[in-house]
Design an enzyme around this catalytic site. Structure first.
Site, PDB file in Angstrom:
ATOM      1  N   LEU A 261       0.816  -1.226   0.000  1.00 10.35           N
ATOM      2  CA  LEU A 261       0.000   0.000   0.000  1.00 10.35           C
ATOM      3  C   LEU A 261       0.848   1.274   0.000  1.00 10.35           C
ATOM      4  O   LEU A 261       1.695   1.468   0.882  1.00 10.35           O
ATOM      5  CB  LEU A 261      -0.915   0.000   1.238  1.00 10.35           C
ATOM      6  CG  LEU A 261      -1.904   1.169   1.326  1.00 10.35           C
ATOM      7  CD1 LEU A 261      -2.931   1.100   0.212  1.00 10.35           C
ATOM      8  CD2 LEU A 261      -2.584   1.198   2.677  1.00 10.35           C
ATOM      9  N   ASP A 262       0.596   2.141  -0.963  1.00 13.82           N
ATOM     10  CA  ASP A 262       1.235   3.471  -1.041  1.00 13.82           C
ATOM     11  C   ASP A 262       2.761   3.379  -1.107  1.00 13.82           C
ATOM     12  O   ASP A 262       3.462   4.323  -0.710  1.00 13.82           O
ATOM     13  CB  ASP A 262       0.827   4.354   0.148  1.00 13.82           C
ATOM     14  CG  ASP A 262      -0.671   4.590   0.182  1.00 13.82           C
ATOM     15  OD1 ASP A 262      -1.306   4.544  -0.884  1.00 13.82           O
ATOM     16  OD2 ASP A 262      -1.213   4.799   1.279  1.00 13.82           O
ATOM     17  N   ALA A 263       3.276   2.253  -1.587  1.00  9.62           N
ATOM     18  CA  ALA A 263       4.722   2.076  -1.598  1.00  9.62           C
ATOM     19  C   ALA A 263       5.285   1.866  -2.996  1.00  9.62           C
ATOM     20  O   ALA A 263       6.468   1.594  -3.154  1.00  9.62           O
ATOM     21  CB  ALA A 263       5.113   0.904  -0.696  1.00  9.62           C
TER      22      ALA A 263
END
Lengths: 284, 284, 284, 284
Positions: free
Chosen positions: C227-229
């Site tokens: 996530l969000d990486a």
């Protein structure tokens, strides 16, 4: 021009602005700046007023007492009164990197900061010559995990003996103990070389490079016992690209660091910062 | 929440803040925002106060009169009183370019602007469909140097019949006559596609390209009779490089234009702008 | 003008630029843009070349094969060949917030994006009317944790049936499964409403407000299973102050989000982005 | 690491990149950086290539001749060959303001600039001590309209005797004669304290204040005979507000000036700037 600055913090309620501005008016204060802010979420009121002392009806010494009696008491205010003379005393802590030190000292040299710098403390000798050239006493106090308590004792003794008001960590690469920090609550300004809360801790430019961010930053904040987590005073950023190496990031970041740190010092000197909880209200 | 906003401008003297804040306090006004500014060079005082109407001791209709009697008269104040209901009425003037129009209408759609848009006026038909889709009446008034007076007459009739409060020129490529402007002093906002005062007049992106600037910009300002010389409300910039063509500049600039124009509209709607002389005080 | 774009990635060694530029020269390619980058740390070479097809000696169909034989094979290149016609197909995923959707569609409307948008998919009906007005098919696929697999199956069927090349999550508030993502590796662009890696996850503006940052941001990135990486494409920031509420931050942040997301789309459409590891090389 | 940099400028035609990169390849040049740009409007090609000297097949002395014979002649190239050793020689011209001087010297001190500074020339004595502390010879040459020719003669003699390569006007408040400038075409960098082309000439901060701009800036440019009109190298800006006085603007602007000027010096030192006509191509 001799000026006074009154800093107020209290639970919000009706009539505060009226009471304070009336106090200044009836005492013939010529207001230079007046700012206020209500934090609705916390129900807190913040105010900063600056006025000319010369024509003021109260003597410098009695302002505090009279204000408390007439206004402060009723509103349960925390307040501070500052005068622009004598100048506050700022200590610098440095290690090996010169960019923030030069930036601060060159502003000091040109009269941009209304401050005295009675001493610079460093755990290394690298910057001694730079400091000497500005005619400021340089104190070399080597610091390691082993001798930390002893080193901080020496630092505190020096600071106290010079009546230092606040400390600027100009890329001082040591972590201060909680004990040390308690001597200067919200009076120690650090520059962290990342856009906090991203990249807390050591080597933030390396971490930024590894993450592939497109913007790097720097953050000036008051030092608290939790590393890189104190109230943020100022931040700024610079755009980077894929061809920038870690050392490019370091160099580009240093340009941001020095401007951000000097802005934080300017706000602090102007008594424009209200730390509360883990945040700051700043009237700039 | 029903709110009132009081806008004040007068020669600076002691006691103004005290008088106004006392007026609000004694009438039980719960202050939401209060800002003031003294222009030292011009000796002028500016103040904006917003408070809740509900608990206020004075009826909406009598606030103005009472304020003038108790406070305004003594300080020779120019003041305006605004209420957040009914919403102000904004007319849009457009030509062929859609970026600012879309940006404004999409904010209107999402409720970001507290405004009514009773009509859009254009000298071309290109954007009719866009406007129709938002359910806003579109008026096509072709304009040329030959029929300018007549066209402006039609525009003014429409504006007056809709009780329009202010006009936004969203890349409307026509110059308004002095006569037209006098009907809406400091009520016509234009977006100029350069960083004024650089590149006044037509084709600023071409001029910026020719000059080889490294940064382009956009400027929102109130329209006065002197082209691109009215009080500046907001400006912003974007960085460009040697490989950017004129059409790149146009595209990059449009992103700046639309953000700058929408910010100007937001400040205007919030009654946060004080035009004075050829400048603006803005409390944001 | 018909153009070809060649995208190359391979281990760095001497002679690559010479080999590729010679290939284009001997085949009479009129080079429009050529960029290269060496990641010294990883020993990787990246190159992008765009040239006119009309005068080129090789037919569109044979370029890939000939290039591989003459150049690509020797350098063990990964390469892709793109033509500006037909236009790539982009699907939009949205939820309830309209700002990014409007920004993308208004650019599409004005011809700024060289793209087709065969469909918009949403888990809510709120934005159906907006999409309808642009004449784009809107598909409502309600999504919950319970029906996620089924919903993603429907989404994938739609995407495949429309030959979608890449997906833009324009504030689509659902997390895609790893399985879904594997169908479009480095072909799903998300806009995250914070300055990553700060404030990963839900409610980043609330987190930014709590932390008291002085600058907020937005990040466009390719979606990966973490996530969000994923690899960051573009970031930008806006300055905030102590008087800005969470809802101010949301509004100011949305202005950043839409510009950042649209830039990311533009780079992606221009075949200017090379994702590698968790980073991107972008030739803009 | 010893490196060579080749700077090329010529009318655009097919095959240039192939020819230059082939030249480097057959001579076993390990390319470190390679950039090119075509100005479509002017039909001009620009290229910069940097490579390691150590493994190169040609001796330092013969590179230029061989390159001209094999490549340069056919394409009618203007080219320059630079080596990173010995370091170029930079002269500083200053007057009374210290901020740019300190910024440059502190970078020089920390090794950020690969340059020698054989002398500083000033028309005032104010900054002598600052320069002395850095161990750099300071030459005081008072300048007035009356003695300008004579003063410039002295300056030129000094510059020539120290083999100065380029000159930086670090807020040197004198206008150089056309005759002087012709000795150093595109080798004199000035910092102008406005966002050119706005506010050409004296007192730009006062002019910016009067005009009520919301953003101020600074511009580094090569000096030509037309005042403040030479090719722009770098620009940057800072946001200002209504409460900022002229002296605030000066202070905020100085922070921009010093960063912009130092960037321009860095690009110049890296041989990254191609002035052509009144513009610059910069590969950064």
């Amino acid at each position: 021009m001799k000026t006074a600055i009154l800093i107020i913090q209290c639970p919000d309620q009706k009539g505060i602005v009226a009471a304070v501005s009336d106090f200044l008016f009836v005492n013939k204060g010529n207001i230079l700046e007046i700012d206020q802010h209500v934090d609705q979420a916390m129900g807190m009121f913040f105010m900063r007023a600056a006025w000319e002392l010369e024509s003021f009806a109260l003597a410098k010494e009695e302002i505090g007492t009279v204000f408390w009696e007439k206004v402060g008491k009723d509103f349960r205010m925390e307040y501070n009164l500052h005068f622009n003379s004598p100048k506050p005393k700022m200590a610098l802590f440095v290690s090996k990197l010169s960019h923030c030190l030069f930036d601060i000292l060159s502003r000091y040299y040109s009269g941009q900061f209304e401050v005295e710098i009675p001493l610079v403390i460093s755990n290394h000798l690298d910057l001694k010559e730079v400091v000497d050239n500005f005619g400021i006493p340089f104190h070399h106090i080597p610091t390691s995990n082993a001798n930390k308590a002893e080193a901080e004792k020496k630092q505190l003794d020096l600071l106290k003996s010079h009546d230092v008001d606040f400390i600027v960590l100009a890329r001082y690469m040591q972590i201060l103990s909680g004990d040390f920090i308690q001597h200067y609550p919200n009076q120690i300004i650090n520059i962290h070389h990342s856009f906090l809360p991203a990249f807390v801790g050591a080597k933030p430019y390396h971490a930024a490079y590894e993450r592939g961010v497109k913007i790097i930053g720097a953050t000036a904040h008051y030092v608290t016992e939790v590393l890189d987590a104190g109230p943020i005073i100022e931040q700024d950023v610079a755009r980077v690209r894929h061809h920038n190496s870690v050392s490019d990031l370091v160099q580009m970041g240093q340009d941001v660091e020095k401007v951000v740190l000097s802005k934080a010092i300017r706000y602090h000197l102007g008594r424009k910062i209200f730390p509360f909880g883990n945040k700051t209200v700043i009237f700039y």
